[in-house]
Design a protein around this motif. Structure first.
Motif, mmCIF file in Angstrom:
data_model
loop_
_atom_site.group_PDB
_atom_site.id
_atom_site.type_symbol
_atom_site.label_atom_id
_atom_site.label_comp_id
_atom_site.label_asym_id
_atom_site.label_seq_id
_atom_site.Cartn_x
_atom_site.Cartn_y
_atom_site.Cartn_z
ATOM 1 N N ARG A 255 0.824 -1.211 0.000
ATOM 2 C CA ARG A 255 0.000 0.000 0.000
ATOM 3 C C ARG A 255 0.858 1.260 0.000
ATOM 4 O O ARG A 255 0.388 2.331 -0.373
ATOM 5 N N PHE A 256 2.116 1.113 0.411
ATOM 6 C CA PHE A 256 3.034 2.250 0.420
ATOM 7 C C PHE A 256 4.108 2.094 -0.656
ATOM 8 O O PHE A 256 5.216 2.597 -0.532
ATOM 9 N N ALA A 257 3.751 1.377 -1.725
ATOM 10 C CA ALA A 257 4.559 1.253 -2.944
ATOM 11 C C ALA A 257 5.843 0.453 -2.748
ATOM 12 O O ALA A 257 6.792 0.596 -3.510
ATOM 13 N N PHE A 258 5.898 -0.431 -1.732
ATOM 14 C CA PHE A 258 6.976 -1.409 -1.594
ATOM 15 C C PHE A 258 6.389 -2.766 -1.975
ATOM 16 O O PHE A 258 5.769 -3.434 -1.152
ATOM 17 N N ARG A 259 6.589 -3.157 -3.218
ATOM 18 C CA ARG A 259 5.900 -4.348 -3.728
ATOM 19 C C ARG A 259 6.886 -5.498 -3.949
ATOM 20 O O ARG A 259 8.052 -5.297 -4.253
ATOM 21 N N ASN A 260 6.331 -6.701 -3.822
ATOM 22 C CA ASN A 260 7.057 -7.933 -4.139
ATOM 23 C C ASN A 260 8.385 -8.008 -3.389
ATOM 24 O O ASN A 260 8.426 -7.922 -2.178
ATOM 25 N N GLY B 283 13.815 9.373 1.130
ATOM 26 C CA GLY B 283 12.385 9.315 0.831
ATOM 27 C C GLY B 283 11.797 7.945 1.080
ATOM 28 O O GLY B 283 10.684 7.806 1.595
ATOM 29 N N GLU B 284 12.550 6.894 0.739
ATOM 30 C CA GLU B 284 12.078 5.529 0.977
ATOM 31 C C GLU B 284 11.992 5.242 2.470
ATOM 32 O O GLU B 284 11.076 4.551 2.927
ATOM 33 N N CYS B 285 12.953 5.791 3.236
ATOM 34 C CA CYS B 285 12.922 5.585 4.692
ATOM 35 C C CYS B 285 11.664 6.189 5.302
ATOM 36 O O CYS B 285 11.007 5.565 6.143
ATOM 37 N N LEU B 286 11.334 7.418 4.886
ATOM 38 C CA LEU B 286 10.146 8.069 5.413
ATOM 39 C C LEU B 286 8.892 7.298 5.003
ATOM 40 O O LEU B 286 7.968 7.111 5.799
ATOM 41 N N ARG B 287 8.864 6.831 3.765
ATOM 42 C CA ARG B 287 7.721 6.044 3.290
ATOM 43 C C ARG B 287 7.592 4.761 4.103
ATOM 44 O O ARG B 287 6.484 4.344 4.468
ATOM 45 N N ALA B 288 8.721 4.131 4.409
ATOM 46 C CA ALA B 288 8.698 2.906 5.213
ATOM 47 C C ALA B 288 8.205 3.207 6.623
ATOM 48 O O ALA B 288 7.448 2.422 7.212
ATOM 49 N N GLY B 289 8.637 4.345 7.186
ATOM 50 C CA GLY B 289 8.162 4.723 8.515
ATOM 51 C C GLY B 289 6.665 4.936 8.543
ATOM 52 O O GLY B 289 5.968 4.501 9.478
ATOM 53 N N LEU B 290 6.141 5.610 7.516
ATOM 54 C CA LEU B 290 4.690 5.806 7.422
ATOM 55 C C LEU B 290 3.973 4.471 7.302
ATOM 56 O O LEU B 290 2.914 4.263 7.905
ATOM 57 N N ALA B 291 4.535 3.552 6.518
ATOM 58 C CA ALA B 291 3.923 2.224 6.380
ATOM 59 C C ALA B 291 3.843 1.522 7.722
ATOM 60 O O ALA B 291 2.826 0.891 8.056
ATOM 61 N N CYS B 292 4.893 1.649 8.524
ATOM 62 C CA CYS B 292 4.918 0.971 9.822
ATOM 63 C C CYS B 292 3.917 1.576 10.796
ATOM 64 O O CYS B 292 3.155 0.849 11.443
ATOM 65 N N VAL B 293 3.882 2.910 10.924
ATOM 66 C CA VAL B 293 2.999 3.506 11.937
ATOM 67 C C VAL B 293 1.541 3.463 11.502
ATOM 68 O O VAL B 293 0.635 3.336 12.345
ATOM 69 N N LEU B 294 1.275 3.535 10.185
ATOM 70 C CA LEU B 294 -0.110 3.543 9.720
ATOM 71 C C LEU B 294 -0.647 2.138 9.454
ATOM 72 O O LEU B 294 -1.765 1.988 8.974
ATOM 73 N N SER B 295 0.153 1.133 9.764
ATOM 74 C CA SER B 295 -0.332 -0.253 9.705
ATOM 75 C C SER B 295 -0.694 -0.762 11.092
ATOM 76 O O SER B 295 -1.109 -1.907 11.248
#
Length: 524
Positions: free
Chosen positions: A437-442, A455-467
Motif C-alpha cells: 500500500r506504500f509502494a513497496f511491492r514484491n 524518501g524511501e525511509c520516510l515512506r517505510a516509517g509511514l507504512a509501519c505507523v499507519l499499519s
C-alpha cells in the motif's frame, strides 16, 4: 563574457560503476541554475566533479575564473566565528601589530583592508558587527549560515556552488540563502529540493540515468512542463493499450475466419464434387494466404506490444509513486493533545516556557521557531519521552511520531522484518500487503533499511505507523522533507493529503505546509 563553466558531453558513474547520467553539455555564465533529480542521480557528484574531487567517466569540463562552495556549517560548536571564516591567522597578525609585538614577517603578511572588508561582508550577509571570538554554538542556524555567506562575500568567486544549502535551516537561514542568490552577480549552480529557492533560478537542470533536460525558467514553469509530459505519457500508455487489445482481437478474428474456410474446404473436398488437381491448387492457395495473414497478424501484435512496453517505460520514469492511506476514524472534535502552561528545562536552560495549546479533530498544525527554539523537545514531551518541569499535558493514546531519521526503523533489518517487529499482530502476508500500500511491492519487502534513500525511509516509517491497529489519529512529523528529492516530497504530500487524521508538523518549507493543508501555526 565567456562562460565560467563549460561541460562537454560529460558522464558520471558511482565508484561501483553504476551510471548516474551521461551526455550533459552545459555552459554556465552570469546566471543561476537549479539542479534537480531523484536521490542518487548524481547531483552532488556533479558538484564534486566540478571541484575536481571525483573523475569524469566521459566528456570534459573547463573552468574560467574562481569557484567557491557554500557548505552547510559543519564546524565544531566550540570553534569561533573567526576560525569558521578562516581568518584566525590573518586577524592574529593584525592584533600583534596593534599591540606592538609584531615582527617584520607580520608586516609583510598583513592584510590591512581585512577589517573593513569583513565588516562590509557581514552587513551584506545581514549580520551586524559580531564578536569574532564567540563560539559557533552560540549562534542560531540562520546566523551560522550568514557567517558562511559573509566568508564567500569577502572575496566573491566567479562561480558559486551550493549543495542543498537550506537543509536543516530555520526560516532566517533559508531567507539568507535566498537573498544571497537573488543578489548574486556571478554564476551559480544550486543543488536543492527547496522549491522557494528554485523559483528564483534562471534555468533548471534535471538529471536522471535516462535523460538530461535543461529548462529555461524557475521551478513552477519546470514543474508545469514535467506534469504535461507525464500527462502525455499516460495518454500514450492508454492509447498503446487500446491498440494492442485491438490487434489481438483482429488476430483472433482472422484466425477464426481462416479456421472456418479450412473447415469448409475440407467438407467440399470430402463431397467428391471437384477434380483432385483443382482441390490441390485451392488448398495450396488457402495455405499460402492463411500463412501470410497469420504472419501479418503476429507482426502487428508484436509491434503494438512493443509500443505498449515503450509507453509503459515512459510512465514508469515520469509518474511518481502513489500510496494508499486507510481511514483512521477520527471524530471532528476529539482532543488529541493539550499543553497547559508547560515548561521544560535542560539543566539551567529553560527550553520550553509556559507553552499552552490544544489540537482537536483532523486539524493540521505547524510548529515553528528558529533552530534551537525547542520544537523537537515539544514533540518528545507530546510523545511522553520527556516529563515537563511544570505544567500539564493531556494526550491521546493514538499518536505516532516520526523523527528526522525515522529512528524507529532497525537499519540492519528488512522492511518486512521491521513492520512485523513494530506491529506483531501482522503475519507475513499482511505485512507484505501493508508495504504494498506504500509502494513497496514484491521483492522490495526484502530490502534492508540501511539501503533505502531518505524518501524511501520516510515512506517505510509511514507504512509501519499507519499499519498499526488501531490506526494513529495524530501524526507528528519532524522536518519530514529534509534530504528528500522533489519527487519524494510530492509523493509524501499526496499521501498526507489522503490521510484523514491530524498532523503536527515541524517544517521550514512553506510550500510543503501549504500542500498538506496546515491551517494553524504555533510559534516558539
Amino acid at each position: 563574457m565567456s562562460a565560467f563553466l563549460t561541460l562537454d558531453a560529460i558522464a558520471l558513474a558511482t565508484p561501483a560503476g553504476r551510471p548516474l547520467f551521461s551526455s550533459l553539455s552545459l555552459a554556465v555564465g552570469r546566471e543561476r541554475i537549479g539542479v534537480v533529480g531523484r536521490n542518487g542521480t548524481g547531483k552532488s557528484s556533479l558538484l564534486r566533479a566540478i571541484l575536481g574531487e571525483i573523475p569524469l567517466q566521459a566528456g570534459s569540463l573547463a573552468i574560467e575564473g574562481t569557484v567557491g562552495l557554500l557548505r552547510q556549517t559543519t564546524q565544531a560548536d566550540n570553534q569561533t566565528a573567526c576560525e569558521a571564516l578562516g581568518l584566525a591567522e590573518h586577524m592574529d597578525i593584525l592584533r600583534r601589530i596593534e599591540t606592538g609585538i609584531a615582527d617584520d614577517v607580520d608586516f609583510e603578511q598583513a592584510d590591512w583592508s581585512l577589517p573593513q572588508r569583513l565588516e562590509k561582508a557581514l552587513l551584506a550577509a545581514g549580520l551586524p558587527v559580531i564578536d569574532l571570538e564567540r563560539p559557533l554554538g552560540s549562534f542560531s542556524g540562520g546566523e551560522r549560515t550568514r557567517i558562511a555567506i559573509a566568508g564567500l562575500l569577502l572575496d566573491p568567486p566567479d562561480l558559486l556552488l551550493l549543495d542543498e544549502p537550506t537543509n536543516n535551516l530555520d526560516q532566517d537561514g533559508r531567507n539568507a540563502v535566498i537573498a544571497l542568490l537573488a543578489s548574486w552577480r556571478g554564476g551559480a549552480l544550486v543543488v536543492s529540493h527547496d522549491r522557494d529557492l528554485l523559483e528564483g533560478m534562471d534555468r533548471i537542470l534535471s538529471l536522471s540515468p535516462t535523460d538530461v533536460a535543461i529548462h529555461t525558467g524557475g521551478w513552477s514553469s519546470w514543474a508545469a512542463k514535467r506534469d504535461a509530459a507525464a500527462a502525455r505519457a499516460e495518454a500514450e500508455l492508454q492509447n498503446a493499450t487500446r491498440q494492442l487489445r485491438s490487434a489481438r482481437r483482429e488476430a483472433q478474428q482472422a484466425h477464426e475466419r481462416q479456421a472456418r474456410r479450412d473447415s469448409a474446404g475440407r467438407a467440399y473436398g470430402a463431397s467428391g464434387s471437384a477434380p483432385a488437381i483443382l482441390l490441390g491448387r485451392q488448398r495450396e492457395r488457402a495455405e499460402n494466404s492463411g500463412a501470410r495473414g497469420a504472419v501479418l497478424s503476429e507482426q502487428k501484435v508484436a509491434m503494438m506490444a512493443g509500443s505498449l512496453a515503450s509507453a509503459r517505460e515512459k510512465v514508469d520514469v515520469i509518474a511518481p509513486l502513489t500510496m494508499a492511506m486507510s481511514p483512521c476514524g477520527l471524530p471532528s472534535h476529539r482532543l488529541l493533545i493539550a499543553f497547559e502552561d508547560v515548561c521544560w528545562q535542560a539543566g539551567e536552560r529553560k527550553v520550553i516556557d509556559t507553552l499552552s495549546f490544544e489540537l482537536r479533530g483532523p486539524e493540521r498544525v505547524a510548529l515553528s521557531g528558529r533552530n534551537g527554539a525547542g520544537k523537537t523537545s515539544v514533540f518528545k514531551l507530546a510523545a511522553g519521552l520527556l516529563t515537563p518541569t511544570s505544567g500539564r499535558i493531556q494526550r491521546s493514546d493514538r499518536l505516532a511520531w516520526l523523527d528526522q531519521s525515522v529512528g524507529m526503523l532497525d537499519r540492519a533489518m528488512t522492511l518486512v522484518e521491521n513492520i512485523r517487529h513494530l506491529n506483531p499482530a501482522l503475519d507475513e502476508n499482511a505485512a507484505r500487503a501493508a508495504l504494498a500500500r506504500f509502494a513497496f511491492r514484491n521483492k522490495e519487502g526484502e530490502r534492508l533499511v540501511r539501503d533505502l534513500s531518505g524518501g524511501e525511509c520516510l515512506r517505510a516509517g509511514l507504512a509501519c505507523v499507519l499499519s498499526a491497529q488501531p490506526i494513529p489519529q495524530l501524526l507528528m512529523l519532524d522536518e519530514p522533507t529534509n534530504h528528500l528529492d522533489l519527487d519524494s516530497i510530492e509523493v509524501i504530500e499526496q499521501a498526507l493529503c489522503a490521510y484523514n487524521g491530524a498532523l503536527l508538523v515541524v517544517s521550514h518549507d512553506p510550500r510543503f505546509l501549504e500542500a498538506i493543508g496546515v491551517t494553524r501555526h504555533i510559534a516558539l
